[in-house]
Design an enzyme around this catalytic site. Structure first.
Site, mmCIF file in Angstrom:
data_model
loop_
_atom_site.group_PDB
_atom_site.id
_atom_site.type_symbol
_atom_site.label_atom_id
_atom_site.label_comp_id
_atom_site.label_asym_id
_atom_site.label_seq_id
_atom_site.Cartn_x
_atom_site.Cartn_y
_atom_site.Cartn_z
ATOM 1 N N HIS A 190 1.021 -1.110 -0.198
ATOM 2 C CA HIS A 190 -0.195 0.078 -0.051
ATOM 3 C C HIS A 190 0.916 1.295 -0.229
ATOM 4 C CE1 HIS A 190 -2.671 -3.368 1.695
ATOM 5 N NE2 HIS A 190 -3.570 -2.624 1.218
ATOM 6 N N PRO A 231 -6.576 -4.865 10.855
ATOM 7 C CA PRO A 231 -8.008 -4.709 10.957
ATOM 8 C C PRO A 231 -8.249 -3.251 11.671
ATOM 9 C CG PRO A 231 -7.176 -6.769 11.653
ATOM 10 C CD PRO A 231 -6.063 -5.867 11.707
ATOM 11 N N HIS A 255 -3.865 3.441 -3.448
ATOM 12 C CA HIS A 255 -4.063 2.845 -1.887
ATOM 13 C C HIS A 255 -3.310 1.497 -1.801
ATOM 14 C CE1 HIS A 255 -6.118 1.835 1.610
ATOM 15 N NE2 HIS A 255 -6.194 0.793 1.042
ATOM 16 N N ARG A 305 -20.001 -17.911 38.056
ATOM 17 C CA ARG A 305 -19.849 -16.561 37.952
ATOM 18 C C ARG A 305 -19.376 -15.874 39.357
ATOM 19 N NH1 ARG A 305 -25.440 -12.929 37.549
ATOM 20 N NH2 ARG A 305 -26.860 -14.713 38.038
ATOM 21 N N GLU A 325 -18.501 -3.350 23.990
ATOM 22 C CA GLU A 325 -17.584 -4.507 24.103
ATOM 23 C C GLU A 325 -16.445 -4.413 23.116
ATOM 24 O OE1 GLU A 325 -20.817 -4.306 23.042
ATOM 25 O OE2 GLU A 325 -21.799 -5.121 24.876
ATOM 26 N N HIS A 337 -30.031 -13.894 23.839
ATOM 27 C CA HIS A 337 -29.149 -13.722 24.794
ATOM 28 C C HIS A 337 -28.542 -15.388 25.101
ATOM 29 C CE1 HIS A 337 -30.626 -9.756 24.942
ATOM 30 N NE2 HIS A 337 -29.933 -9.513 26.050
#
Lengths: 662, 662
Positions: free
Chosen positions: A30, A119, A264, A356, A409, A471
């Site tokens: 690139h 990414p 690019h 948990r 998240e 969920h």
């Protein structure tokens, strides 16, 4: 030596020629980004950033993150000039098998690569994690007088990074936390792969970042004076992160391709490279040329850097000694996880507790014993049991060991990775297991970069109950286990949860994911084993005398269900062995002899897991009985679902009985 | 009948009591949101929105999306009042097995549920897709005079939705496209699960959305007049989406829990419910009570809605007839995919073409033949071969069949789902396969909601080459195949790519994912089969006379590699069958007789695939030879990597020879 603008120009132009040459030789790469950002990089590496190529791990170095990771040749060029361990041969080997110069930056501090990027948006968010870690280290060690830690986090991010949602999440947090040590440059070249950004982007990035409480500047990214002035202004703003919007020309220096998407992501072509070199004032036929003047400039830069480094070293040795030095060293060495076992909570066999909740109790100990254990949840702390009261908390313009990530998240995962890259802390993050999908790209980066990122994912199956299919994780165990270098542990009960945490702390070369129940599960009365056997990945938790008629492989909340089923089967004269199977990743590392002792070849096998069957065949064989969940869940109370989905001890025993009868 | 503020109050208060009762009875649910947004909902459903419970599929109805999906009781309450097919019994069955009232809204237009929500931000982005589809339908059918399609997309989104990155991505696109038919209400109650939003959020949402070119209003979310005025103002702004920031009190009406996280996600408790009812002015001991006045109000609303519906119906019948009606109907019926086969490009056996390129040629036909086939890439159109020139394009304040999503994979996936929910169009999206991770939550929602979302994912393996491990999918095939109800197809060559597209078009009850090569692959000379056999999921593409010594299962670019290896093995007297295995999903639906004819029980099996082994055991058995890629990739030229990773025909033949010798 003072560095003139013509010095800067020669440095920048050499980035351009070197990038063009390396990409041309590799026939891949690139060129647009390195050529467009060469002027900014020249200023950063000669006049602004503090670093020491002879000690790349120097804790007070400025960090540079190429969030627009495809522009690697920019980074390799600067690292070569400034004296990091890259030769011209390495540059010539750009993108070749086994080279030091892969296509995108791959985390390697010794080589000056602060994090893996490519990414888009990941690097942007990693830097926020580094800035947080840096501030927290500074808070602990700077004390009075001159600071030990006072460096900056620099990054160049492109249009792609800015558009990604993870960037919005991370930017909102950086502004919220008031991270003044962040200086990001937005390479605003108005070109993406498809063409002009006008096609897909017309919002005001300035206003967007101002809304996040950032200090925003706008400059011509090819004007050395403006670049330097902006960077200095950004350094002076200590209470907010800074974004410098630099208007640039992608591929600047390529007469026929600059300012277009054509430059690019592909080599410019021999003719255009020649033409570009000539327009820059270089010999069009000479390749991989670095003018002597460039090395002279960086030799003088290195001297200045050395002086700065030496005086820091002196300061550090004066300030960080005795007990403070011990604390410092403990931040940067792996904790003695084994020694923590004695301090761990004990759970009586026969008691009932959700894993948990057991995990939360373990974490209380970890917060006490490991001052550099930090992290938090994406707004599910009370559910994940990861908020540890009595310790500091993050908030507006405040950092703390309990980090409130908000409902973000993806940024959480990448910020955590940034903390892990930075060092000095062991970071954890938490959410419902089903929402791992929201942060999956960051989990992959942790695995790929061998980072000790620890995940606490609760609510791990249909036992979520009423919240329903959106969920209830189904495919998530399989989908997590398939990520290379990720240790997925699903403990059966409280005791295994303790061991899972010890395993996660010991594993310093990769991420560990703890998969925990929402619902209470009994603490198992281990007769023929110890929860410590978790360190083998799978072990016999319940056995019969003589050869078993069936071996049941189970993990998490299905272990106690399987043991109860085994009891029922025993009443009917069927001898069942139950194998607790918390981690495929660990089990795969055991010797064949151990593995076949746990799952003998000649015994029929059943798998009981409240998740997808995919992958279990490797351990159970193809003719096994699979009592798994392979379709989306349903909204209903958990215990009703257990019956409906055939996951009760009675149903499991019944299916095994039928299976053996065949 | 004019609806007074006291009417609105009784409606809103009944939402509150009904929500409290249903959640209390279920012992599960989220009372805070319905109680906090009840006043807004009362205005929306009685004075603002246009809908017809007797024809829930009416195309010009306003769409309402509960992006804050946990607040389901708000939606069920309003749908019950307004005459949709929900009885009080259904409300009493909230969150029970098999009920019409699951924990989060599940897509079902007949029941008034426009999209599945719960995972935050998805609904927000789905609505942008609906708004886009609505505008494009209007552009095509409205013509002169009164419009056929002129409704709005309403949504209530909470703090969680606003924080999610997907929302930033989708909001930026909505502003860019100038979608004035969007009216979103931000339920700004300043409380999330962890407590005050101050902990994790301090940015200016107004400024953020203004930066995205949204029209932003701020109101007291409990003042009926302000709510109505703002909604009308928003309707009047036709060139930009509107965000109404409504300051609300979470759990309003619960004297001791309102304005606190205590009322977010758990029943209030019997005492508090009683106390709340009394403070509202209701009998504390009566449950599931809907005052007669509420039904009267909605009966009058229904009459008005009916009049509006009838006049639309008349307009529609007058305007949409003849050829226009044919066009309209074709938008809303599945295309005759079989009939497209004749128009498909032909690919000569022996030629070489990347399957992404073959896909591009197929898409040119689809664009021509199916005017309602729309979509685009997350800025990788030229690489994915999904930009079809000669057709309209999206841009600033412009929509078109070629959609430029920018580098926003997650919003792309959810916008696509919104288009699919809306109907009238078949949407596709595209990116590199490795970046499927960025949009995985949206892919899951498509599968869960049975939407015909089609994915074009190219660059499907290490053959990406120099870009290295961040860009080389390894685990993605396994991780995609494990999502329930998702058809993952990896065609072997150009001809199978044609068939894969036909399969995707035929599958109207779920998503299909096309996994395509970057590199050229030969068009296979099929001697014993036809590419049409793709419709069986797997088929024998190369066979020997008599019983094979080995059956090689392969997909995508590994099919031709396996066939070449089979040729080499034949020269050495080893008879190899090659099975082209494009889709597990389809193969699993075949009869056992067919499946065992393709992969006979008594023949040794090898799997050749440039991806993770996980899951292949189901087809190959556990003692098969797995020539797969189970670790992260490496940056190097693709052909070098093929050799390095043992993926050449020679290496495959060699490993099979060794395997059979054992």
């Amino acid at each position: 030596m003072s560095i003139s603008n013509s010095d800067l120009k020669i440095v920048a132009d050499t980035v351009r020629t070197l990038s063009m040459d390396a990409i041309e030789k590799a026939k891949s790469g690139h060129p647009g980004m390195p050529m467009g950002c060469a002027d900014i990089a020249a200023v950063l590496w000669t006049k602004v950033m503090r670093y020491n190529p002879d000690d790349p791990e120097w804790m007070n170095r400025d960090r540079f993150i190429l969030s627009a990771g495809h522009g690697t040749m920019l980074l390799y060029s600067m690292l070569h000039f400034s004296g990091y361990d890259y030769s011209i041969e390495d540059i010539k080997n750009f993108r070749q098998l086994g080279s030091k110069t892969p296509g995108h930056p791959e985390f390697n501090v010794r080589l000056g690569i602060e994090t893996t990027t490519g990414p888009l948006g990941q690097g942007f968010a990693n830097g926020i994690g580094m800035a947080l870690a840096s501030k927290m280290l500074a808070d602990e060690f700077n004390g009075d007088g001159e600071p030990i830690i006072d460096h900056y986090i620099y990054s160049i991010a492109g249009d792609g990074c800015i558009m990604e949602g993870i960037t919005s999440e991370a930017a909102a947090l950086a502004g919220h936390w008031g991270l003044g040590n962040i200086i990001y440059i937005y390479d605003s070249n108005s070109i993406t792969i498809e063409g002009s950004t006008d096609m897909s982007m017309s919002h005001s990035v300035r206003t967007q970042f101002e809304s996040y409480n950032w200090h925003v500047l706008e400059i011509d990214g090819h004007n050395f004076d403006e670049i330097e002035k902006a960077l200095n202004e950004a350094k002076a703003v200590k209470d907010r992160p800074s974004l410098i919007i630099a208007r640039t020309m992608i591929g600047k220096g390529s007469p026929n391709k600059q300012c277009s998407e054509a430059c690019h992501g592909a080599p410019l072509g021999e003719d255009e490279v020649k033409c570009a070199k000539e327009s820059i004032g270089c010999d069009g036929d000479v390749c991989f040329n670095v003018p002597e003047r460039v090395y002279e400039i960086f030799s003088s830069v290195k001297q200045e850097q050395k002086a700065c480094y030496d005086s820091w070293k002196k300061l550090f040795e004066g300030k960080v000694k005795g007990d403070i030095k011990k604390r410092w060293d403990s931040c940067f060495s792996a904790p003695d996880a084994e020694s923590l076992r004695g301090a761990m909570p004990e759970f009586k066999a026969g008691g009932k507790i959700a894993t948990r909740t057991a995990s939360g109790k373990v974490m209380e100990v970890l917060f006490e014993k490991l001052p550099h254990f930090i992290g938090g949840s994406a707004d599910l702390g009370p559910s994940n049991k990861t908020f540890i009261s009595g310790y500091s908390e993050s908030g507006r313009n405040t950092l703390g060991r309990n980090i409130h990530f908000g409902v973000r998240e993806h940024a959480m995962g990448a910020i955590q990775n940034g903390i892990a890259c930075y060092g000095g802390f062991i970071p954890f993050s938490a959410t419902f297991f089903v929402f791992m999908d929201y942060m999956r790209p960051a989990v992959r980066m942790a695995a790929l970069s061998h980072l000790q990122s620890i995940y606490v994912f609760s609510h791990d199956s249909f036992y979520v109950g009423e919240d329903g299919p959106t969920h209830q994780p189904v495919e998530h165990l399989s989908a997590a286990r398939v990520i290379p270098n990720l240790n997925v542990i699903r403990p059966a009960d409280a005791e295994e949860t303790v061991e899972a945490w010890i395993s996660a702390l010991k594993r310093t070369d990769g991420p560990t994911m703890l998969i925990l129940t929402r619902q209470d599960v009994p603490s198992i009365d281990r007769k023929c084993s110890s929860a410590k056997d978790l360190e083998k990945g799978a072990y016999v938790i319940h056995d019969t005398e003589g050869k078993p008629d069936i071996a049941i492989l189970a993990s998490g909340s299905e272990v106690h269900v399987s043991m109860e089923a085994a009891g029922m089967l025993a009443d009917q004269g069927i001898n069942a062995r139950v194998v607790s199977f918390p981690s495929w990743f660990i089990f795969d590392k055991q010797e064949e002899a151990y593995r076949s002792s746990v799952i003998p070849e000649d015994v029929p096998v059943a798998v009981v897991e409240a998740g997808s069957r995919t992958g279990w065949e490797r351990y159970a064989g193809c003719h096994a009985l699979f009592i798994t969940i392979d379709d989306f869940g349903i909204s209903a109370p958990a215990e009703v679902l257990a019956g409906h989905l055939g996951m009760t001890p009675e149903a499991v025993a019944g299916r095994i009985r039928d299976f053996l009868k065949r």
